[in-house]
Design a protein around this motif. Structure first.
Motif, PDB file in Angstrom:
ATOM      1  N   ILE A   1      19.425  17.092  28.804  1.00 16.76           N
ATOM      2  CA  ILE A   1      19.421  17.175  30.171  1.00 16.76           C
ATOM      3  C   ILE A   1      20.544  16.368  30.720  1.00 16.76           C
ATOM      4  CG2 ILE A   1      17.770  16.316  32.042  1.00 16.76           C
ATOM      5  CD1 ILE A   1      15.990  16.616  28.869  1.00 16.76           C
ATOM      6  N   ARG A   2      21.006  16.456  31.930  1.00 11.75           N
ATOM      7  CA  ARG A   2      21.973  15.166  32.365  1.00 11.75           C
ATOM      8  C   ARG A   2      21.777  15.096  33.757  1.00 11.75           C
ATOM      9  NH1 ARG A   2      27.224  19.773  33.075  1.00 11.75           N
ATOM     10  NH2 ARG A   2      26.449  20.737  34.972  1.00 11.75           N
ATOM     11  N   GLN A   3      22.436  13.728  34.122  1.00 10.41           N
ATOM     12  CA  GLN A   3      22.340  13.354  35.394  1.00 10.41           C
ATOM     13  C   GLN A   3      23.830  12.945  36.079  1.00 10.41           C
ATOM     14  OE1 GLN A   3      19.635   9.928  36.214  1.00 10.41           O
ATOM     15  NE2 GLN A   3      19.323  10.640  38.084  1.00 10.41           N
ATOM     16  N   PRO A   4      24.174  13.816  36.834  1.00  8.46           N
ATOM     17  CA  PRO A   4      25.517  13.314  37.466  1.00  8.46           C
ATOM     18  C   PRO A   4      25.406  12.318  38.395  1.00  8.46           C
ATOM     19  CG  PRO A   4      24.982  15.794  37.646  1.00  8.46           C
ATOM     20  CD  PRO A   4      23.725  15.228  37.310  1.00  8.46           C
ATOM     21  N   PRO A   5      26.188  11.504  38.662  1.00 17.78           N
ATOM     22  CA  PRO A   5      26.582  10.221  39.509  1.00 17.78           C
ATOM     23  C   PRO A   5      25.722  10.685  40.931  1.00 17.78           C
ATOM     24  CG  PRO A   5      28.536  10.857  38.878  1.00 17.78           C
ATOM     25  CD  PRO A   5      27.795  11.496  38.100  1.00 17.78           C
ATOM     26  N   GLY A   6      24.778  10.169  41.290  1.00 20.57           N
ATOM     27  CA  GLY A   6      24.412  10.309  42.754  1.00 20.57           C
ATOM     28  C   GLY A   6      23.374  11.294  42.881  1.00 20.57           C
ATOM     29  N   LYS A   7      23.019  12.012  41.725  1.00 21.70           N
ATOM     30  CA  LYS A   7      22.447  13.270  41.745  1.00 21.70           C
ATOM     31  C   LYS A   7      20.974  13.057  40.854  1.00 21.70           C
ATOM     32  CE  LYS A   7      26.206  16.231  42.935  1.00 21.70           C
ATOM     33  NZ  LYS A   7      26.797  17.557  42.382  1.00 21.70           N
ATOM     34  N   GLY A   8      20.295  14.078  41.090  1.00 21.49           N
ATOM     35  CA  GLY A   8      18.986  14.216  39.950  1.00 21.49           C
ATOM     36  C   GLY A   8      19.173  14.789  38.703  1.00 21.49           C
ATOM     37  N   LEU A   9      18.303  14.757  37.824  1.00 24.98           N
ATOM     38  CA  LEU A   9      18.369  15.250  36.537  1.00 24.98           C
ATOM     39  C   LEU A   9      18.472  16.810  36.421  1.00 24.98           C
ATOM     40  CD1 LEU A   9      15.333  13.270  34.981  1.00 24.98           C
ATOM     41  CD2 LEU A   9      17.746  13.022  34.635  1.00 24.98           C
ATOM     42  N   GLU A  10      19.314  17.191  35.675  1.00 27.38           N
ATOM     43  CA  GLU A  10      19.576  18.789  35.632  1.00 27.38           C
ATOM     44  C   GLU A  10      19.153  19.178  33.869  1.00 27.38           C
ATOM     45  OE1 GLU A  10      23.147  22.070  36.313  1.00 27.38           O
ATOM     46  OE2 GLU A  10      23.697  20.051  36.002  1.00 27.38           O
ATOM     47  N   TRP A  11      18.287  20.201  33.947  1.00 24.14           N
ATOM     48  CA  TRP A  11      18.056  20.622  32.636  1.00 24.14           C
ATOM     49  C   TRP A  11      18.979  21.584  32.091  1.00 24.14           C
ATOM     50  CZ3 TRP A  11      16.594  25.533  30.846  1.00 24.14           C
ATOM     51  CH2 TRP A  11      15.995  25.574  29.542  1.00 24.14           C
ATOM     52  N   ILE A  12      19.597  21.344  30.739  1.00 27.56           N
ATOM     53  CA  ILE A  12      20.802  22.070  30.403  1.00 27.56           C
ATOM     54  C   ILE A  12      20.195  23.253  29.283  1.00 27.56           C
ATOM     55  CG2 ILE A  12      22.838  22.143  28.859  1.00 27.56           C
ATOM     56  CD1 ILE A  12      23.048  19.127  29.790  1.00 27.56           C
ATOM     57  N   GLY A  13      19.349  22.795  28.577  1.00 23.50           N
ATOM     58  CA  GLY A  13      18.575  24.029  27.568  1.00 23.50           C
ATOM     59  C   GLY A  13      17.920  23.122  26.393  1.00 23.50           C
TER      60      GLY A  13
ATOM     61  N   ASN B   1      14.376  27.352  15.728  1.00 20.55           N
ATOM     62  CA  ASN B   1      15.768  27.583  15.889  1.00 20.55           C
ATOM     63  C   ASN B   1      16.112  28.550  17.208  1.00 20.55           C
ATOM     64  OD1 ASN B   1      18.458  26.625  15.193  1.00 20.55           O
ATOM     65  ND2 ASN B   1      18.512  28.429  14.006  1.00 20.55           N
ATOM     66  N   SER B   2      15.062  28.821  17.755  1.00 21.57           N
ATOM     67  CA  SER B   2      15.366  29.890  19.286  1.00 21.57           C
ATOM     68  C   SER B   2      15.937  28.707  20.367  1.00 21.57           C
ATOM     69  CB  SER B   2      14.085  30.088  19.667  1.00 21.57           C
ATOM     70  OG  SER B   2      13.596  31.295  18.822  1.00 21.57           O
ATOM     71  N   THR B   3      16.973  29.341  20.863  1.00 22.23           N
ATOM     72  CA  THR B   3      17.292  28.533  22.091  1.00 22.23           C
ATOM     73  C   THR B   3      17.015  29.131  23.599  1.00 22.23           C
ATOM     74  OG1 THR B   3      19.597  29.844  21.730  1.00 22.23           O
ATOM     75  CG2 THR B   3      19.273  27.738  20.796  1.00 22.23           C
ATOM     76  N   TYR B   4      17.196  28.393  24.522  1.00 18.23           N
ATOM     77  CA  TYR B   4      17.029  28.847  25.833  1.00 18.23           C
ATOM     78  C   TYR B   4      17.937  27.803  26.653  1.00 18.23           C
ATOM     79  CZ  TYR B   4      15.007  30.739  30.163  1.00 18.23           C
ATOM     80  OH  TYR B   4      15.007  31.446  31.301  1.00 18.23           O
ATOM     81  N   TYR B   5      18.692  28.536  27.558  1.00 18.45           N
ATOM     82  CA  TYR B   5      19.597  27.864  28.494  1.00 18.45           C
ATOM     83  C   TYR B   5      19.353  28.065  30.114  1.00 18.45           C
ATOM     84  CZ  TYR B   5      22.288  28.001  24.024  1.00 18.45           C
ATOM     85  OH  TYR B   5      22.670  27.995  22.652  1.00 18.45           O
ATOM     86  N   SER B   6      19.880  26.995  30.680  1.00 22.19           N
ATOM     87  CA  SER B   6      19.800  27.022  32.156  1.00 22.19           C
ATOM     88  C   SER B   6      20.732  28.215  32.604  1.00 22.19           C
ATOM     89  CB  SER B   6      20.399  25.689  32.833  1.00 22.19           C
ATOM     90  OG  SER B   6      20.576  26.138  34.155  1.00 22.19           O
ATOM     91  N   PRO B   7      20.327  29.216  33.227  1.00 20.41           N
ATOM     92  CA  PRO B   7      21.134  30.198  33.864  1.00 20.41           C
ATOM     93  C   PRO B   7      22.401  29.869  34.233  1.00 20.41           C
ATOM     94  CG  PRO B   7      19.068  30.051  35.182  1.00 20.41           C
ATOM     95  CD  PRO B   7      18.808  29.135  34.025  1.00 20.41           C
ATOM     96  N   TYR B   8      22.310  28.542  35.087  1.00 25.17           N
ATOM     97  CA  TYR B   8      23.486  27.962  35.718  1.00 25.17           C
ATOM     98  C   TYR B   8      24.762  27.597  34.493  1.00 25.17           C
ATOM     99  CZ  TYR B   8      20.067  27.874  39.443  1.00 25.17           C
ATOM    100  OH  TYR B   8      19.181  28.330  40.402  1.00 25.17           O
ATOM    101  N   LEU B   9      24.480  27.277  33.492  1.00 21.78           N
ATOM    102  CA  LEU B   9      25.296  26.813  32.517  1.00 21.78           C
ATOM    103  C   LEU B   9      25.309  27.726  31.195  1.00 21.78           C
ATOM    104  CD1 LEU B   9      24.225  22.964  32.922  1.00 21.78           C
ATOM    105  CD2 LEU B   9      26.172  24.091  33.501  1.00 21.78           C
ATOM    106  N   LYS B  10      24.483  28.574  31.276  1.00 20.00           N
ATOM    107  CA  LYS B  10      24.477  29.745  29.975  1.00 20.00           C
ATOM    108  C   LYS B  10      25.593  29.873  29.558  1.00 20.00           C
ATOM    109  CE  LYS B  10      21.808  33.504  28.277  1.00 20.00           C
ATOM    110  NZ  LYS B  10      20.931  34.669  28.716  1.00 20.00           N
ATOM    111  N   SER B  11      26.608  30.368  30.501  1.00 16.53           N
ATOM    112  CA  SER B  11      27.832  31.022  29.825  1.00 16.53           C
ATOM    113  C   SER B  11      28.897  29.841  29.138  1.00 16.53           C
ATOM    114  CB  SER B  11      28.490  31.496  31.113  1.00 16.53           C
ATOM    115  OG  SER B  11      29.010  30.569  31.980  1.00 16.53           O
ATOM    116  N   ARG B  12      28.526  28.667  29.295  1.00 21.04           N
ATOM    117  CA  ARG B  12      29.109  27.769  28.704  1.00 21.04           C
ATOM    118  C   ARG B  12      28.483  26.943  27.826  1.00 21.04           C
ATOM    119  NH1 ARG B  12      31.408  23.624  31.876  1.00 21.04           N
ATOM    120  NH2 ARG B  12      29.903  23.741  33.348  1.00 21.04           N
ATOM    121  N   THR B  13      27.375  27.165  27.566  1.00 17.02           N
ATOM    122  CA  THR B  13      26.438  26.285  26.622  1.00 17.02           C
ATOM    123  C   THR B  13      26.134  26.745  25.336  1.00 17.02           C
ATOM    124  OG1 THR B  13      25.435  25.262  28.757  1.00 17.02           O
ATOM    125  CG2 THR B  13      24.484  24.996  26.558  1.00 17.02           C
ATOM    126  N   SER B  14      26.152  26.008  24.445  1.00 19.26           N
ATOM    127  CA  SER B  14      25.702  26.346  23.162  1.00 19.26           C
ATOM    128  C   SER B  14      24.930  25.026  22.428  1.00 19.26           C
ATOM    129  CB  SER B  14      26.735  26.785  21.986  1.00 19.26           C
ATOM    130  OG  SER B  14      25.941  27.058  20.721  1.00 19.26           O
TER     131      SER B  14
END
Length: 120
Positions: free
Chosen positions: A39-51, A57-70
């Motif tokens: 999970i991440r929190q950009p400055p001045g913003k709320g929490l954002e779940w990444i995956g 060993n199954s994975t699931y990613y935020s659709p907004y970050l899926k293309s860049r996340t592993s």
């Protein structure tokens, strides 16, 4: 008591890959019904779940970050790792790892967080 600790570089250049590791103690990352999140929190913003990566060993990613996340794991070290590619300054944030008891729960155990800044 499960404890989590994030580690990794605090400064990443634009277009590079951000890589963070979460080291877990007090519990196994293969324990049944355990879900290990980033999970991440950009400055001045709320929490954002990444995956997450789960106990099987199954994975699931935020659709907004899926293309860049592993997210992967090393069971011998009881660690799991986040890789976020092609970063921009908008990826600057405090990054947290956490453990939840289901795929829909908010983590009930959290690391202290680590600041990552994307800048040239």
């Amino acid at each position: 008591q499960v404890q989590l600790q994030e580690s990794g570089p605090g400064l990443v250049k634009p277009s590079q890959t951000l890589s963070l590791t979460c080291t877990v103690s007090g519990g196994s990352i293969t324990a049944n019904s355990s879900y290990w999140s980033w999970i991440r929190q950009p400055p001045g913003k709320g929490l954002e779940w990444i995956g997450y990566i789960d106990y099987s060993n199954s994975t699931y990613y935020s659709p907004y970050l899926k293309s860049r996340t592993s997210i992967s794991r090393d069971t011998s070290k009881n660690q799991f790792t986040l890789q976020l590619s092609s970063v921009t300054p908008e990826d600057t944030a405090v990054y947290y790892c956490g453990r939840a008891g289901s795929s829909t729960d908010t983590p009930n155990y959290w690391g202290q967080g680590t600041q990552v800044t994307v800048s040239s």
